[in-house]
Design a protein around this motif. Structure first.
Motif, PDB file in Angstrom:
ATOM      1  N   UNK A  63       3.648   6.805  -1.048  1.00 29.18           N
ATOM      2  CA  UNK A  63       3.672   6.525  -2.491  1.00 29.18           C
ATOM      3  C   UNK A  63       2.891   7.578  -3.285  1.00 29.18           C
ATOM      4  N   UNK A  64       2.334   8.578  -2.571  1.00 30.49           N
ATOM      5  CA  UNK A  64       1.586   9.634  -3.256  1.00 30.49           C
ATOM      6  C   UNK A  64       0.135   9.293  -3.513  1.00 30.49           C
ATOM      7  N   UNK A  65      -0.349   8.266  -2.832  1.00 26.01           N
ATOM      8  CA  UNK A  65      -1.744   7.861  -3.029  1.00 26.01           C
ATOM      9  C   UNK A  65      -2.668   8.656  -2.100  1.00 26.01           C
ATOM     10  N   UNK A  66      -3.762   9.153  -2.680  1.00 22.86           N
ATOM     11  CA  UNK A  66      -4.759   9.902  -1.909  1.00 22.86           C
ATOM     12  C   UNK A  66      -5.681   8.926  -1.194  1.00 22.86           C
ATOM     13  N   UNK A  67      -5.734   9.040   0.133  1.00 24.63           N
ATOM     14  CA  UNK A  67      -6.570   8.132   0.929  1.00 24.63           C
ATOM     15  C   UNK A  67      -7.705   8.938   1.566  1.00 24.63           C
ATOM     16  N   UNK A  68      -8.924   8.620   1.167  1.00 22.85           N
ATOM     17  CA  UNK A  68     -10.118   9.288   1.717  1.00 22.85           C
ATOM     18  C   UNK A  68     -10.827   8.338   2.668  1.00 22.85           C
ATOM     19  N   UNK A  69     -11.242   8.845   3.812  1.00 28.47           N
ATOM     20  CA  UNK A  69     -11.991   8.025   4.777  1.00 28.47           C
ATOM     21  C   UNK A  69     -13.493   8.325   4.689  1.00 28.47           C
ATOM     22  N   UNK A  70     -13.838   9.192   3.732  1.00 28.67           N
ATOM     23  CA  UNK A  70     -15.255   9.517   3.480  1.00 28.67           C
ATOM     24  C   UNK A  70     -15.496   9.489   1.975  1.00 28.67           C
TER      25      UNK A  70
END
Length: 202
Positions: A63-70
């Motif tokens: 969906x174009x969502x930026x997913x950060x794990x930090x």
């Protein structure tokens, strides 16, 4: 050391590039964390660059969502750690090169000194021969032996050869002394480099 200076500059440049890529990526995502379709290609390039450099798992969903794990702060710290690690590796590499150069230069100096001692011993022998031949020739002159006689010519020829060897011996000694001086200069320079690097590491 030019290579070392370049490595430090490269470390800064790499860290600054990743920092800017992260900053641009976060701007693209904005508060919604959704990246506009027109920016997706560039955003994916940034994600690949950052993940490769930092070992992170930043993702962009379908969906174009930026997913950060930090968190942003953690990512900033990781970039600074990357910068320092690269600089430390450059310092270590230069230390290895300087230590290796020290060992090689010390070996060359030792060999040169040994050769020089041999030449000095040979010089002493040649001076003794020179004196003996000059003495023999002086004796012939004192006894009015003509210079055209075989005995006189033989001694004169031998003296010429000894003088030539002596001249060459002293030229070789001079070259070796220059080589030793140059080697000592290199050792001193390397010693300073190593001390400076140790200070930086400490």
């Amino acid at each position: 050391n030019e290579t070392y200076a370049k490595s430090l500059n490269d470390a800064d440049a790499s860290a600054n590039t990743i920092k800017k890529s992260l900053s641009d990526l976060l701007k693209m995502a904005g508060k919604t964390k959704i990246i506009d379709e027109k920016n997706l290609t560039r955003a994916n390039v940034y994600v690949d660059e950052i993940n490769k450099a930092l070992g992170t798992q930043i993702e962009i969903s379908k969906e174009g969502k930026l997913i950060l794990h930090n968190t942003n702060g953690e990512l900033e710290d990781m970039i600074e750690n990357m910068r320092e690690r690269a600089k430390e590796e450059a310092r270590y590499q230069l230390m290895v090169e300087a230590e290796k150069s020290q060992i090689e230069t010390q070996a060359k100096i030792a060999t040169a000194k040994e050769t020089l001692n041999n030449l000095r011993t040979k010089e002493t022998d040649l001076i003794t021969q020179q004196m003996q031949l000059e003495s023999a020739l002086n004796e012939l002159r004192a006894n009015d032996v003509p210079a055209a006689t075989k005995q006189y010519k033989d001694l004169d020829s031998q003296l010429d050869k000894v003088n030539d060897k002596l001249k060459q011996n002293r030229t070789d000694q001079s070259k070796l002394n220059e080589e030793i001086d140059k080697g000592n200069g290199s050792l001193e320079k390397n010693e300073k480099t190593l001390k400076n690097l140790e200070k930086q590491s400490g």
